[in-house]
Design a protein around this motif. Structure first.
Motif, mmCIF file in Angstrom:
data_model
loop_
_atom_site.group_PDB
_atom_site.id
_atom_site.type_symbol
_atom_site.label_atom_id
_atom_site.label_comp_id
_atom_site.label_asym_id
_atom_site.label_seq_id
_atom_site.Cartn_x
_atom_site.Cartn_y
_atom_site.Cartn_z
ATOM 1 N N PRO A 1 30.275 25.590 77.329
ATOM 2 C CA PRO A 1 28.850 25.310 77.100
ATOM 3 C C PRO A 1 28.229 24.704 78.346
ATOM 4 N N LEU B 1 23.176 29.281 72.377
ATOM 5 C CA LEU B 1 24.414 29.624 73.075
ATOM 6 C C LEU B 1 25.241 30.593 72.245
ATOM 7 N N GLU C 1 22.878 24.810 70.503
ATOM 8 C CA GLU C 1 24.140 25.440 70.128
ATOM 9 C C GLU C 1 23.894 26.832 69.530
ATOM 10 N N TYR D 1 28.868 31.361 80.444
ATOM 11 C CA TYR D 1 28.450 30.854 79.142
ATOM 12 C C TYR D 1 29.404 31.272 78.020
ATOM 13 N N LEU E 1 23.487 21.235 77.239
ATOM 14 C CA LEU E 1 23.443 21.754 75.862
ATOM 15 C C LEU E 1 22.816 20.713 74.938
#
Length: 242
Positions: free
Chosen positions: A123, A48, A45, A119, A127
């Protein structure tokens, strides 16, 4: 990362006006389905979040207008939070044209072309969760961070940036009240997002893993939709005779 952004934007503007034609281009309603994609490598996370932040920080440096970029970011956040109605309202309010009904390719009213990478819209399917909800519920409450204050940058959906004095121990509910006192925005009209996630009132800043130089997005409902809800104590006056 720079190369990835470059591939999206290398020749985008040169073809924009021809394909869209300004206001007269084809426009489709925003689709509810979010794109499904798989990252080349399992992504956390935090990774990202960093990838998205890099894109949103650098995108206005390419083609297009900053106010449109801000609207696209707010729409992408709302769409990921399953608020399709709000996302559509943001797109319509900014006069953004969607030839295919997605934010992956869109145009402003001047014919400038904008493309959002997947992106920024959803997600990846691979992920990696850094801390699952089950782990969080079974574990004891994390220690509260120290009350060392700093200025948190908050970006409103109107495009205005506001700085709030806060600490990592403060909750989003406390910050909403501070924003209400500072900008006269009712707490019920505020929705706080970070890294594509809606932040609840009980969430502490330390739980978001935000750093001091990061920006939190605040969508103000009444201003985005352009029609504040009437007060429950207000009664409509009787129409005057013609």
């Amino acid at each position: 990362m720079g190369g990835c952004v470059g591939r999206y934007w290398g020749d985008s503007h040169n073809r924009g006006s021809a394909r869209n034609g300004g206001r007269g281009g084809r426009n489709e309603p925003l689709k509810k389905d979010r794109p499904k994609w798989k990252s080349d490598y399992p992504m956390t996370e935090g990774q990202l979040r960093s990838k998205r932040d890099e894109f949103w920080d650098t995108a206005p440096a390419f083609e297009g207008r900053k106010e449109i970029w801000d609207a696209l970011k707010a729409a992408a956040v709302a769409l990921e939070c399953n608020d399709h109605e709000l996302a559509q309202a943001i797109v319509d309010g900014a006069s953004i044209t969607l030839p295919h009904g997605t934010l992956t390719e869109c145009y402003d009213e001047l014919g400038n072309r904008y493309q959002l990478p997947v992106y920024c819209l959803a997600p990846p399917v691979n992920l990696i969760s850094e801390c699952s909800d089950e782990d969080r519920s079974d574990s004891p409450e994390p220690p509260v961070a120290s009350k060392k204050e700093f200025q948190l940058k908050v970006r409103l959906s109107t495009g205005k940036d506001v700085r709030l004095n806060t600490s990592m121990a403060d909750t989003i509910g406390q910050l909403k009240k501070q924003l209400q006192a500072q900008e006269d925005i009712d707490v019920l009209q505020q929705r706080w997002f970070f890294s594509g996630k809606l932040l609840t009132d009980r969430t502490r800043l330390q739980d978001t893993k935000i750093q001091k130089d990061f920006v939190i997005q605040v969508i103000v409902n009444s201003q985005v939709l352009g029609a504040p809800k009437p007060s429950p104590i207000t009664t409509p006056s009787s129409p005057k005779s013609q």
